[in-house]
Enzyme design. Structure first.
Site, PDB file in Angstrom:
ATOM      1  N   VAL A   1       4.762   5.413 -10.104  1.00 19.04           N
ATOM      2  CA  VAL A   1       5.034   4.727 -11.367  1.00 19.04           C
ATOM      3  C   VAL A   1       6.362   3.966 -11.295  1.00 19.04           C
ATOM      4  O   VAL A   1       6.459   2.802 -11.708  1.00 19.04           O
ATOM      5  CB  VAL A   1       5.059   5.745 -12.531  1.00 19.04           C
ATOM      6  CG1 VAL A   1       5.481   5.065 -13.824  1.00 19.04           C
ATOM      7  CG2 VAL A   1       3.684   6.377 -12.692  1.00 19.04           C
TER       8      VAL A   1
ATOM      9  N   GLU B   1      -1.812   0.151  -9.216  1.00 24.46           N
ATOM     10  CA  GLU B   1      -2.554   1.420  -9.106  1.00 24.46           C
ATOM     11  C   GLU B   1      -1.510   2.496  -8.889  1.00 24.46           C
ATOM     12  O   GLU B   1      -0.978   2.638  -7.784  1.00 24.46           O
ATOM     13  CB  GLU B   1      -3.521   1.365  -7.918  1.00 24.46           C
ATOM     14  CG  GLU B   1      -4.639   0.348  -8.053  1.00 24.46           C
ATOM     15  CD  GLU B   1      -5.622   0.701  -9.153  1.00 24.46           C
ATOM     16  OE1 GLU B   1      -5.550   1.811  -9.719  1.00 24.46           O
ATOM     17  OE2 GLU B   1      -6.463  -0.152  -9.478  1.00 24.46           O
TER      18      GLU B   1
ATOM     19  N   LYS C   1       1.420  -5.357   3.087  1.00 24.82           N
ATOM     20  CA  LYS C   1       2.435  -4.466   3.652  1.00 24.82           C
ATOM     21  C   LYS C   1       2.002  -3.015   3.472  1.00 24.82           C
ATOM     22  O   LYS C   1       1.912  -2.531   2.350  1.00 24.82           O
ATOM     23  CB  LYS C   1       3.794  -4.646   2.972  1.00 24.82           C
ATOM     24  CG  LYS C   1       4.882  -3.832   3.699  1.00 24.82           C
ATOM     25  CD  LYS C   1       6.139  -3.633   2.890  1.00 24.82           C
ATOM     26  CE  LYS C   1       6.136  -2.351   2.097  1.00 24.82           C
ATOM     27  NZ  LYS C   1       6.145  -1.108   2.891  1.00 24.82           N
ATOM     28  N   PRO C   2       1.733  -2.317   4.567  1.00 22.65           N
ATOM     29  CA  PRO C   2       1.427  -0.894   4.424  1.00 22.65           C
ATOM     30  C   PRO C   2       2.709  -0.095   4.192  1.00 22.65           C
ATOM     31  O   PRO C   2       3.806  -0.609   4.435  1.00 22.65           O
ATOM     32  CB  PRO C   2       0.813  -0.527   5.782  1.00 22.65           C
ATOM     33  CG  PRO C   2       1.291  -1.562   6.741  1.00 22.65           C
ATOM     34  CD  PRO C   2       1.668  -2.789   5.953  1.00 22.65           C
TER      35      PRO C   2
ATOM     36  N   GLY D   1       0.782  -1.232   0.000  1.00 21.11           N
ATOM     37  CA  GLY D   1       0.000   0.000   0.000  1.00 21.11           C
ATOM     38  C   GLY D   1       0.812   1.279   0.000  1.00 21.11           C
ATOM     39  O   GLY D   1       1.969   1.299   0.439  1.00 21.11           O
TER      40      GLY D   1
ATOM     41  N   GLU E   1      -9.289  -2.187  -9.503  1.00 25.28           N
ATOM     42  CA  GLU E   1      -9.793  -2.520  -8.176  1.00 25.28           C
ATOM     43  C   GLU E   1     -11.278  -2.201  -8.162  1.00 25.28           C
ATOM     44  O   GLU E   1     -11.767  -1.437  -8.989  1.00 25.28           O
ATOM     45  CB  GLU E   1      -9.056  -1.705  -7.104  1.00 25.28           C
ATOM     46  CG  GLU E   1      -7.574  -2.018  -7.107  1.00 25.28           C
ATOM     47  CD  GLU E   1      -6.837  -1.635  -5.844  1.00 25.28           C
ATOM     48  OE1 GLU E   1      -6.851  -0.444  -5.495  1.00 25.28           O
ATOM     49  OE2 GLU E   1      -6.238  -2.534  -5.222  1.00 25.28           O
TER      50      GLU E   1
ATOM     51  N   ASN F   1      -1.234   7.278   1.418  1.00 24.52           N
ATOM     52  CA  ASN F   1      -2.267   8.322   1.459  1.00 24.52           C
ATOM     53  C   ASN F   1      -3.635   7.834   1.957  1.00 24.52           C
ATOM     54  O   ASN F   1      -4.361   8.594   2.581  1.00 24.52           O
ATOM     55  CB  ASN F   1      -2.388   8.999   0.083  1.00 24.52           C
ATOM     56  CG  ASN F   1      -2.758   8.032  -1.010  1.00 24.52           C
ATOM     57  OD1 ASN F   1      -2.554   6.837  -0.888  1.00 24.52           O
ATOM     58  ND2 ASN F   1      -3.309   8.555  -2.086  1.00 24.52           N
TER      59      ASN F   1
ATOM     60  N   CYS G   1      -4.212  10.106  -5.693  1.00 25.63           N
ATOM     61  CA  CYS G   1      -3.635   9.717  -6.983  1.00 25.63           C
ATOM     62  C   CYS G   1      -4.446  10.218  -8.168  1.00 25.63           C
ATOM     63  O   CYS G   1      -3.905  10.602  -9.187  1.00 25.63           O
ATOM     64  CB  CYS G   1      -3.525   8.212  -7.037  1.00 25.63           C
ATOM     65  SG  CYS G   1      -5.083   7.402  -6.609  1.00 25.63           S
TER      66      CYS G   1
HETATM   67  P1  NDP Z   1       5.658   4.414  -3.290  1.00 27.46           P
HETATM   68  O1  NDP Z   1       5.647   3.893  -4.675  1.00 27.46           O
HETATM   69  O2  NDP Z   1       6.853   5.127  -2.832  1.00 27.46           O
HETATM   70  O3  NDP Z   1       5.411   3.220  -2.247  1.00 27.46           O
HETATM   71  C1  NDP Z   1       4.276   2.389  -2.356  1.00 27.46           C
HETATM   72  C2  NDP Z   1       4.533   1.112  -1.564  1.00 27.46           C
HETATM   73  O4  NDP Z   1       5.471   0.284  -2.233  1.00 27.46           O
HETATM   74  C3  NDP Z   1       5.104   1.354  -0.183  1.00 27.46           C
HETATM   75  O5  NDP Z   1       4.564   0.416   0.710  1.00 27.46           O
HETATM   76  C4  NDP Z   1       6.574   1.125  -0.408  1.00 27.46           C
HETATM   77  O6  NDP Z   1       7.242   0.812   0.772  1.00 27.46           O
HETATM   78  C5  NDP Z   1       6.557  -0.030  -1.379  1.00 27.46           C
HETATM   79  N1  NDP Z   1       7.734  -0.163  -2.226  1.00 27.46           N
HETATM   80  C6  NDP Z   1       8.586   0.806  -2.639  1.00 27.46           C
HETATM   81  N2  NDP Z   1       9.516   0.290  -3.481  1.00 27.46           N
HETATM   82  C7  NDP Z   1       9.237  -1.036  -3.613  1.00 27.46           C
HETATM   83  C8  NDP Z   1       9.807  -2.109  -4.354  1.00 27.46           C
HETATM   84  N3  NDP Z   1      10.858  -1.930  -5.147  1.00 27.46           N
HETATM   85  N4  NDP Z   1       9.250  -3.338  -4.257  1.00 27.46           N
HETATM   86  C9  NDP Z   1       8.168  -3.544  -3.490  1.00 27.46           C
HETATM   87  N5  NDP Z   1       7.577  -2.571  -2.755  1.00 27.46           N
HETATM   88  C10 NDP Z   1       8.096  -1.326  -2.814  1.00 27.46           C
HETATM   89  O7  NDP Z   1       4.345   5.299  -3.178  1.00 27.46           O
HETATM   90  P2  NDP Z   1       3.897   6.260  -1.996  1.00 27.46           P
HETATM   91  O8  NDP Z   1       3.680   5.448  -0.766  1.00 27.46           O
HETATM   92  O9  NDP Z   1       4.844   7.395  -1.975  1.00 27.46           O
HETATM   93  O10 NDP Z   1       2.465   6.740  -2.507  1.00 27.46           O
HETATM   94  C11 NDP Z   1       2.289   7.780  -3.386  1.00 27.46           C
HETATM   95  C12 NDP Z   1       2.091   7.288  -4.801  1.00 27.46           C
HETATM   96  O11 NDP Z   1       1.030   6.348  -4.832  1.00 27.46           O
HETATM   97  C13 NDP Z   1       1.698   8.389  -5.752  1.00 27.46           C
HETATM   98  O12 NDP Z   1       2.374   8.275  -6.970  1.00 27.46           O
HETATM   99  C14 NDP Z   1       0.224   8.157  -5.965  1.00 27.46           C
HETATM  100  O13 NDP Z   1      -0.258   8.673  -7.166  1.00 27.46           O
HETATM  101  C15 NDP Z   1       0.155   6.669  -5.893  1.00 27.46           C
HETATM  102  N6  NDP Z   1      -1.195   6.244  -5.557  1.00 27.46           N
HETATM  103  C16 NDP Z   1      -1.938   5.609  -6.515  1.00 27.46           C
HETATM  104  C17 NDP Z   1      -3.243   5.255  -6.270  1.00 27.46           C
HETATM  105  C18 NDP Z   1      -4.043   4.543  -7.296  1.00 27.46           C
HETATM  106  O14 NDP Z   1      -4.997   3.885  -6.924  1.00 27.46           O
HETATM  107  N7  NDP Z   1      -3.724   4.632  -8.568  1.00 27.46           N
HETATM  108  C19 NDP Z   1      -3.881   5.566  -4.987  1.00 27.46           C
HETATM  109  C20 NDP Z   1      -3.010   6.195  -4.033  1.00 27.46           C
HETATM  110  C21 NDP Z   1      -1.701   6.528  -4.330  1.00 27.46           C
HETATM  111  P3  NDP Z   1       7.794   2.033   1.692  1.00 27.46           P
HETATM  112  O15 NDP Z   1       6.837   3.167   1.606  1.00 27.46           O
HETATM  113  O16 NDP Z   1       7.828   1.433   3.016  1.00 27.46           O
HETATM  114  O17 NDP Z   1       9.100   2.379   1.095  1.00 27.46           O
END
Ligand code: NDP
Length: 684
Positions: free
Chosen positions: A426, A446, A372-373, A346, A658, A349, A480
Site C-alpha cells: 500500500v 494491485e 521492472k521486476p 512487479g 487486471e 511473490n 496478496c
Molecule cells: P513493494 O511495494 O515493496 O515493491 C513492489 C515493487 O515496487 C518492487 O518492484 C519495488 O522495487 C518497487 N518500488 C518500491 N518503491 C517504489 C517507488 N517509490 N516507486 C516505484 N517503484 C517502487 O512490494 P513487495 O515486492 O514487497 O511485494 C509484496 C506486496 O505486494 C504485498 O503488500 C502484497 O500484498 C502486494 N501484492 C499485491 C498483489 C495484488 O495483485 N494486489 C499481488 C502480489 C503482491 P524493489 O523491490 O526493487 O524495491
C-alpha cells in the site's frame, strides 16, 4: 598459502607501498605544476624522501612518469573489466567501456590534469607512447569485440573507432575547458545517445541483445532463499538506461500499434505456446528465485502467464469502438486507442505471472511495455522478453529494466510513460500514485490485503478447511489476496480447528525443488524476521498458538528462510496480527455468531482486496458477498484467479483491475469522433 610465501610477501609489501606512494605524489605534482615542473628532486621532496630513493625505485624521471601513467591506464582497464563482467549483453559491454573511461573519477581535476600532462608527452617519450598505445588498443578491442555481436565486422571496427575517438574527444574538451564544459554524467549520456543512435539499425540477430538493459551503475545479487545460493548478479538500470528504453519503446510502439489486432494476437498466442513449452525450465528458475515449491510454480506461475497471453491474443482481434447514431445529419464513433509507452512494476511473490498479467493486455491493446521486476526476483522477466522475441514481438515493444525502487521511480516519474501498473505494498502504491500525478499518468495499483474468509456453520467443513489452507499457506502465505482473517461460526469452530490442525500436521515443508514439498521458503531473511516478529506479537497480545509458530532449522532448512505453517486461535479484531498484512504462513482464526456481525467485522479494515464465504445456503452466499467491501470474492473456494475474471481491490487495496475485459479499459483510451453528413450550420 605456505609460510615461506607469507614471509616474502611481508618483505615485499612496504616496497610496494612506497612505490604506490611515490606514484600518487607524482600524479599530485603533475596536476599542480605540470610536466616540466615535476622533477625527480621536486617529487622526492614532496614525498619526504631522497631523490636517490626515488631513483632506486624508478631509475629516472621517465621511469617514474611511465609507472604513474601505467597506473592510471591500468585503473581504467580494471574498471572496464569489472563493469563488463557485470553485464550479460554486448550493448552492456559497450556501455561498460564508456562508463569506465568517462567515470566521475576520471573527470576529477587532479586525475584529469595528470592525464593531460601525459598526453602532451606521448609524441616525444617512447615509453609513454607505448602505454598510450596499449590503452587505446585495449579500449578498441573491447569495443570491437562487443560490437561484433551486433554488427558485421567492418562496421563494428568502424563504430569502435568512432566511439573511442568520441570518448577521447569528450574527455579532452572537458579537460581543456577546466572541467567546465562537461561532467562525467553528461559525457556518458552523450556517448550513450550516440551509440544508441548508431545501433538503431543493428542486425536482427543483435537486436534482442541490444534491447537488454545497458549500463551497470551499480549491481545487485539475487539469491535462492531456500539455500542462500547466489544465483546471479545484475546491473542496476539508471536514468540513461530508462531514457534509452523509453526512446526505443516509443519508436517500436508506433509500428506495433499499426498492426491489426489479429496480427498482434498471433504473436501473443505464439508467446503463450512458448511459455507452455518452456514451463519446466521457467518453473525451476522461478522456484530457485522465489523459494516457492516446484509443485506450485509448475502448475500456476508459468501456466497462468501462458493463459493470460492466450486470452489477450483472442481479445486483440476483437477490440472495437462504438458507432453512435446522431440523427440524419451526423454520426459519431469511438476509437479504442493504445496509451503509448506503459510501465509495469512487479512484486516478488509471483514475478513471472505478474509480468505476464501486466504485459499481455498492454501489448494486445497496442502499447509498448517496460517492466521492472522486484529486485529480489529479477530472473524470469528477462526470460519473458526472450519468449516474446522468439514469438516475433518486434524489438523494443517489451523491455525489462532492473533495479530497486529508484529504478521504479524513474519509470513512475518519466514524462513520456503514459501509465504505471504496480503490484506492491500500500505504501508503495501511494508513492507511485503521488509520483504519477506529476505527469498525470494512468495508474493501476494491485496492493496488499487482510482479507476475510467467512465459514458459516452449514459449510462443507472439509472444503472450508481446504479453502482456508489455500488462502493462507499457498506460496508460504506470500499471496496478496490471502484470507488471513478466518471467521468461523461459533458452533463449528472446534471441529474446524481440529481438522485444520490435523491437516497442517501432514504438510511437507522443505526443499522447494523437491516435487513432494508443499511449503517452501520465504523470500528473504529480512522478510522471515518480519514474519517471526508478527508471530511473537501475536503471542504477546494473547492469541493462542494452535499450530506452528517457529522458524524451521532442521538439516538443510537451516540454510534457508523456512517457517512452519502457523495458526492463531482466540484472536480478537484489534490484535496486530489480525489488522496488519503479514505476508507469511500465519492464519488468524476468529469466532462469530451471526451474519450481520461478521459482515461488519469483516469490513472493519482499510484493505479491500478479497473475501471468501463458505456456506451451502446460496441466498446467504450472494447476500453476504454483496455486502463485503472487497474487489475479488469467492463463494465456496478461495484464491483461484482465472484470467477471464477481473482481479483487483477496493479501498486501500488498489485501483483498477487486471485480467478479463476490464484490463482493456486500463490499457486504452477512447477517442470520440463526430462526423457531419450535412452542411455546417454557423450563426456567422
Ligand atoms: P513493494 O511495494 O515493496 O515493491 C513492489 C515493487 O515496487 C518492487 O518492484 C519495488 O522495487 C518497487 N518500488 C518500491 N518503491 C517504489 C517507488 N517509490 N516507486 C516505484 N517503484 C517502487 O512490494 P513487495 O515486492 O514487497 O511485494 C509484496 C506486496 O505486494 C504485498 O503488500 C502484497 O500484498 C502486494 N501484492 C499485491 C498483489 C495484488 O495483485 N494486489 C499481488 C502480489 C503482491 P524493489 O523491490 O526493487 O524495491
Amino acid at each position: 598459502m605456505n609460510r615461506q610465501s607469507t614471509i616474502s610477501q611481508l618483505r615485499e609489501e612496504p616496497e610496494e607501498q612506497r612505490r604506490r606512494q611515490l606514484i600518487e605524489v607524482t600524479i599530485d605534482s603533475l596536476a599542480e605544476v605540470g610536466f616540466v615542473g615535476s622533477t625527480l628532486a621536486q617529487i622526492a621532496s614532496r614525498a619526504g624522501v631522497s631523490a636517490g630513493l626515488v631513483a632506486h625505485y624508478f631509475d629516472d624521471k621517465d621511469g617514474l612518469l611511465e609507472a604513474a601513467f601505467r597506473t592510471l591506464a591500468r585503473r581504467i582497464a580494471q574498471q572496464s573489466r569489472v563493469r563488463r563482467a557485470l553485464t550479460a549483453t554486448p550493448r552492456g559491454r559497450i556501455q561498460a567501456v564508456i562508463d569506465a573511461n568517462l567515470a566521475p573519477e576520471e573527470f576529477d581535476k587532479r586525475t584529469g590534469t595528470a592525464w593531460l600532462a601525459f598526453w602532451g608527452q606521448v609524441l616525444h617519450v617512447p615509453a609513454l607512447r607505448r602505454v598510450q598505445a596499449a590503452y587505446q588498443r585495449r579500449m578498441l578491442s573491447n569495443l570491437r569485440h562487443a560490437l561484433r555481436r551486433l554488427l558485421p565486422a567492418d562496421e563494428a571496427a568502424r563504430l569502435a573507432a568512432m566511439i573511442a575517438a568520441m570518448i577521447d574527444g569528450v574527455w579532452l574538451r572537458a579537460a581543456l575547458s577546466g572541467w567546465q564544459e562537461a561532467d562525467s554524467e553528461s559525457a556518458r549520456a552523450l556517448l550513450t545517445a550516440f551509440v544508441d543512435g548508431r545501433l538503431k539499425g543493428a542486425s536482427p540477430a543483435g537486436a534482442a541483445a541490444e534491447l537488454a538493459p545497458a549500463r551497470p551503475a551499480t549491481s545487485f545479487v539475487t539469491v535462492n532463499p531456500a539455500t542462500g545460493e547466489r544465483l546471479a548478479e545484475l546491473a542496476v538500470d539508471g536514468p540513461a538506461q530508462v531514457d534509452a528504453a523509453v526512446a526505443r519503446a516509443e519508436e517500436a510502439q508506433r509500428g506495433w500499434a499499426a498492426l491489426t489486432g489479429a496480427e498482434r494476437g498471433r504473436i501473443l498466442r505464439r508467446a503463450a505456446e512458448l511459455l507452455r513449452a518452456r514451463n519446466g525450465e521457467l518453473a525451476q528458475l522461478e522456484t530457485r528465485d522465489t523459494g516457492k515449491p516446484i509443485q506450485e510454480t509448475q502448475v500456476v506461475d508459468v501456466l497462468s502467464g501462458a493463459d493470460c497471453f492466450e486470452y489477450y491474443a483472442g481479445i486483440a482481434a476483437s477490440l472495437t469502438g462504438d458507432h453512435v447514431d446522431l440523427g440524419p445529419q451526423a454520426f459519431g464513433y469511438t476509437r479504442r486507442e493504445p496509451l503509448g509507452v506503459v510501465a509495469g512494476i512487479g512484486a516478488w511473490n509471483y514475478p513471472l505471472q505478474i509480468a505476464c498479467w501486466k504485459s499481455a493486455p498492454a501489448l494486445a491493446c497496442g502499447n509498448a511495455m517496460i517492466f521492472k521486476p522486484a529486485e529480489l526476483t529479477p530472473l524470469t522477466a528477462p526470460k519473458l522478453m526472450e519468449v516474446l522475441t522468439e514469438a516475433g514481438l518486434p524489438p523494443g515493444v517489451f523491455q525489462v529494466v532492473q533495479g530497486f525502487a529508484d529504478t521504479g521511480r524513474l519509470l513512475t516519474r518519466h514524462p513520456r510513460i503514459r501509465k504505471i501498473s504496480l503490484t506492491g505494498e500500500v505504501g508503495t502504491g501511494k508513492a507511485v500514485m503521488a509520483d504519477a500525478a506529476a505527469t498525470l499518468k494512468h495508474v493501476t495499483l494491485e496492493l496488499g490485503g487482510k482479507s476475510p474468509l467467512i465459514v458459516f456453520e452449514d459449510a462443507n467443513l472439509d472444503n472450508a478447511v481446504s479453502g482456508a489452507m489455500l488462502g493462507n499457506f499457498y506460496s508460504a502465505g506470500e499471496v496478496c489476496s490471502n484470507g488471513t482473517r478466518v471467521f468461523v461460526q461459533r458452533r463449528i469452530k472446534a471441529a474446524f480447528l481440529e481438522r485444520l490442525t490435523r491437516r497442517i500436521g501432514a504438510l511437507r515443508v522443505g526443499d522447494p525443488l523437491d516435487p513432494a514439498t508443499q511449503i517452501g521458503a520465504l523470500i528473504s531473511e529480512g522478510h522471515l524476521q518480519k514474519v517471526l516478529a508478527y508471530i511473537a506479537r501475536g503471542k504477546a497480545e494473547g492469541a493462542r498458538l494452535a499450530a506452528g509458530g517457529q522458524r524451521l532449522v532442521g538439516g538443510d532448512l537451516a540454510r534457508g528462510c523456512f517457517v512452519s505453517p502457523t495458526v492463531f486461535d482466540e484472536c480478537r479484531d484489534e490484535m496486530t496480527i489480525v489488522r496488519e498484512e503479514i505476508f507469511g504462513p500465519v492464519m488468524t482464526v476468529l469466532e462469530f455468531t451471526d451474519e450481520a456481525e461478521v459482515i461488519a467485522r469483516a469490513n472493519a479494515t482499510d484493505f479491500g482486496l478479497a473475501a471468501g464465504v463458505f456456506t451451502t445456503d446460496l441466498s446467504r452466499a450472494h447476500r453476504v458477498i454483496a455486502r463485503l467491501e472487497a474487489g475479488t470474492c469467492w463463494i465456496n473456494h478461495y484464491n483461484v484467479t482465472p484470467i477471464e475474471l477481473p482481479f483487483g481491490g477496493v479501498k486501500m487495496s488498489g485501483l483498477g483491475r487486471e485480467n478479463g475485459h476490464a484490463a482493456i479499459e486500463h490499457y486504452t483510451q477512447l477517442k470520440s469522433v463526430y462526423v457531419a453528413l450535412g452542411d455546417v450550420d454557423a450563426p456567422y
